[in-house]
Design an enzyme around this catalytic site. Structure first.
Site, PDB file in Angstrom:
ATOM      1  N   ARG A 104      -8.046   3.626  62.773  1.00 47.11           N
ATOM      2  CA  ARG A 104      -9.483   3.910  62.188  1.00 47.11           C
ATOM      3  C   ARG A 104     -10.131   4.751  63.129  1.00 47.11           C
ATOM      4  O   ARG A 104     -10.921   5.603  63.086  1.00 47.11           O
ATOM      5  CB  ARG A 104     -10.279   2.694  62.037  1.00 47.11           C
ATOM      6  N   HIS A 160      -4.567  16.803  47.645  1.00 42.65           N
ATOM      7  CA  HIS A 160      -3.536  15.356  47.891  1.00 42.65           C
ATOM      8  C   HIS A 160      -3.950  14.262  47.690  1.00 42.65           C
ATOM      9  O   HIS A 160      -4.013  13.264  48.556  1.00 42.65           O
ATOM     10  CB  HIS A 160      -3.063  15.425  49.003  1.00 42.65           C
ATOM     11  N   LYS A 218      20.181  -1.125  15.088  1.00 39.10           N
ATOM     12  CA  LYS A 218      21.290  -1.578  15.344  1.00 39.10           C
ATOM     13  C   LYS A 218      22.224  -1.187  14.830  1.00 39.10           C
ATOM     14  O   LYS A 218      23.358  -1.041  15.245  1.00 39.10           O
ATOM     15  CB  LYS A 218      21.337  -3.197  15.481  1.00 39.10           C
ATOM     16  N   ILE A 267       5.535  -8.478  11.823  1.00 39.42           N
ATOM     17  CA  ILE A 267       6.723  -9.415  11.855  1.00 39.42           C
ATOM     18  C   ILE A 267       7.976  -8.780  11.119  1.00 39.42           C
ATOM     19  O   ILE A 267       8.810  -8.404  11.738  1.00 39.42           O
ATOM     20  CB  ILE A 267       6.381 -10.835  11.476  1.00 39.42           C
ATOM     21  N   GLY A 304       0.751  -1.348  -0.032  1.00 40.30           N
ATOM     22  CA  GLY A 304       0.088   0.172  -0.035  1.00 40.30           C
ATOM     23  C   GLY A 304       0.841   1.347   0.035  1.00 40.30           C
ATOM     24  O   GLY A 304       0.277   2.357  -0.437  1.00 40.30           O
TER      25      GLY A 304
END
Length: 533
Positions: free
Chosen positions: A447, A285, A144, A133, A43
């Protein structure tokens, strides 16, 4: 071999193979104008030819046609030899000469749209076909060999490529090639991360042996939580409405803390569906200092503000409906860092325009509070992964455990308080009255202390609002985890709470229930906790 790390490398031959055709023909024309021969595939070649750009099919170079539905087209020594050959190595040059391999100086590749297919919910077979792939193989080879080859994987680098070539008489400089090589490896790494994460989910592997997380830089930040910490904001590519996908209409750049707090605010608002009425949250916060529903956004904002006016200063305001002008005028009465909403009227934007430091963010909607996802936390030497806390409790899931059952009005406030408590740092205690928080206790080691702090805040607001009694009197109270002893519950009762919602599950549940009965409280168990450390 000679050192080529500081050598400008001429670009005479390029291979272009892209799924995203944005800017393709302009790039092709520009390269041809600079004397570059172009090889291409499928394409990409077709689009270039139609634009009048001279191009040679890779199949002509390899001597093999594209085959297997395009799965095999560039996996060939004529391609990879051209990308990997060391131009200063006599043996490599001899091999190229012997086999008729021409050097490829520039690779322009972007990958099959795997992430886009994932976002639109493609089925398994379509996802497999969108795993590239040849593209990653070529990218890794070219990157590389960046001492000689320039690798471009992002459309945004096309102009930079042309600029570097123009600056160096048709060559690219080593610094530019190294930078592009790093970008290239990051791209293939992110791509493989997306594939491996999807496949793990598709085959039901909850804890894969290796897990990779990738992100794309959204912006560099001035600093992190503190000025001495460097920071940046990365997005994960998901379309979830929120701070990462919002449009910023005004104000300076968001800071690290702004982003964290805005996310906390909008995720909390996701619990409150717009069809059930306007809702507003004020965050400081990453903890709510006020959350409320109202008949209008203005009423909801004022009720949320009246929970803790002191903490609201310099906070984040989130709304579950488009911001209107009247509410905008109320918000700018105090300093506010960020406002986020699913839209804003022109009038609201005009009000905010006078406040240059206030950031206005708009989204395409609210996030889905029940959607899945993952949260990640770094620890020394590793990471903790877990499912996002999308736990939801319906009224039918609640179990009344006391002699007294909640009234209908109490049940509404209990459900409201439970939704807020889910977004408060543990240990969390939340007092709610008439669909508005009136006291929030967060992040305490006890708590009891959280219950006490929330009550103190409620009492302070009573004085500021000129109320005869604390707004916690007659309130519903939510605890994000069970009460291990009756003491925390009694602290809430002393503050004036009349009904309680908590997970249950303590070894001393019977003692806690007995204490609630003795205090005349109505209490329900959710059998789900919401720790938020």
């Amino acid at each position: 071999m000679t050192d080529t790390s500081h050598t400008h490398m001429p670009v005479r031959r390029a291979l272009i193979s892209v799924s995203d055709k944005t800017g393709l023909t302009d790039l092709g024309r520009a390269l041809v104008q600079r004397g570059v021969e172009i090889l291409s595939t499928g394409g990409s070649a077709k689009a270039l030819r139609e634009a009048g750009v001279a191009v040679t099919d890779v199949a002509e170079v390899t001597g093999f046609p594209e085959m297997m539905d395009g799965r095999v087209k560039t996996l060939h020594p004529m391609v990879h030899g051209g990308l990997l050959a060391l131009r200063d190595n006599p043996d490599h040059l001899a091999a190229m000469e012997a086999h008729g391999i021409g050097p490829i100086d520039l690779l322009v590749v972007n990958l099959y749209p795997f992430e886009a297919a994932l976002a639109r919910g493609a089925d398994y077979d379509e996802m497999i076909e969108n795993i590239d792939i040849g593209g990653p193989a070529m990218i890794r080879a070219a990157a590389k060999n960046h001492a000689f080859v320039t690798t471009v994987v992002d459309v945004e680098d096309y102009e930079k490529l042309l600029g570097d070539m123009d600056q160096h008489d048709g060559a690219t400089c080593p610094k530019f090639r190294r930078k592009l090589a790093q970008i290239a490896y990051a791209r293939t790494g992110a791509y493989d991360a997306a594939v491996s994460t999807w496949l793990a989910g598709a085959i039901g592997v909850e804890t894969p042996r290796r897990r990779v997380v990738a992100g794309q830089l959204a912006q560099g930040l001035r600093y992190g939580e503190n000025p001495h910490q460097k920071a940046a904001f990365y997005t994960d590519g998901s379309a979830r409405p929120g701070v990462a996908t919002a449009v910023q209409h005004q104000g300076k750049e968001l800071s690290y803390n702004n982003i964290n707090d805005t996310d906390a605010a909008f995720e909390l608002l996701a619990e409150f569906a717009p069809e059930d009425g306007p809702a507003v949250a004020i965050i400081k916060h990453a903890n709510p200092c006020g959350v409320a529903r109202g008949e209008t956004l203005l009423e909801a904002y004022r009720k949320a503000f009246d929970c803790d006016r002191t903490s609201a200063f310099g906070g984040i305001v989130a709304l579950n409906m488009p911001l209107d002008e009247e509410t905008a005028r109320a918000i700018v009465e105090i300093f506010t860092e960020v406002v986020i909403a699913p839209g804003a009227s022109d009038g609201a934007k005009a009000v905010f325009a006078a406040k240059k430091n206030l950031r206005l963010l708009t989204t395409e909607g609210l996030p889905d509070a029940r959607a899945g996802g993952a949260t990640i936390r770094q620890v020394a030497g590793g990471y903790l992964f877990q499912d996002k806390d999308n736990g939801y409790v319906d009224r039918d899931d609640l179990k009344v455990v006391t002699k007294k059952a909640p009234s209908e009005a109490q049940m509404r406030d209990l459900m409201f308080a439970w939704k807020v408590a889910k977004h408060v740092k543990s240990n969390a205690i939340v007092y709610v009255k008439d669909a508005a928080t009136v006291g929030v206790g967060a992040g305490q080691m006890s708590r009891v202390d959280s219950a006490n702090i929330a009550a103190i805040k409620a009492g302070r607001m009573a004085k500021e609002l000129g109320l005869a009694d604390s707004p916690a009197v007659g309130s519903a109270v939510a605890s994000d985890a069970f009460f291990p002893f009756p003491d925390g519950l009694m602290e809430a009762a002393a503050a004036g709470a009349t009904c309680v919602i908590q997970p249950g599950g303590s070894m001393r549940d019977d003692e806690v229930i007995a204490a609630a009965d003795e205090a005349g409280l109505a209490m329900v168990f959710t059998r789900m906790r919401h720790f938020r450390h």
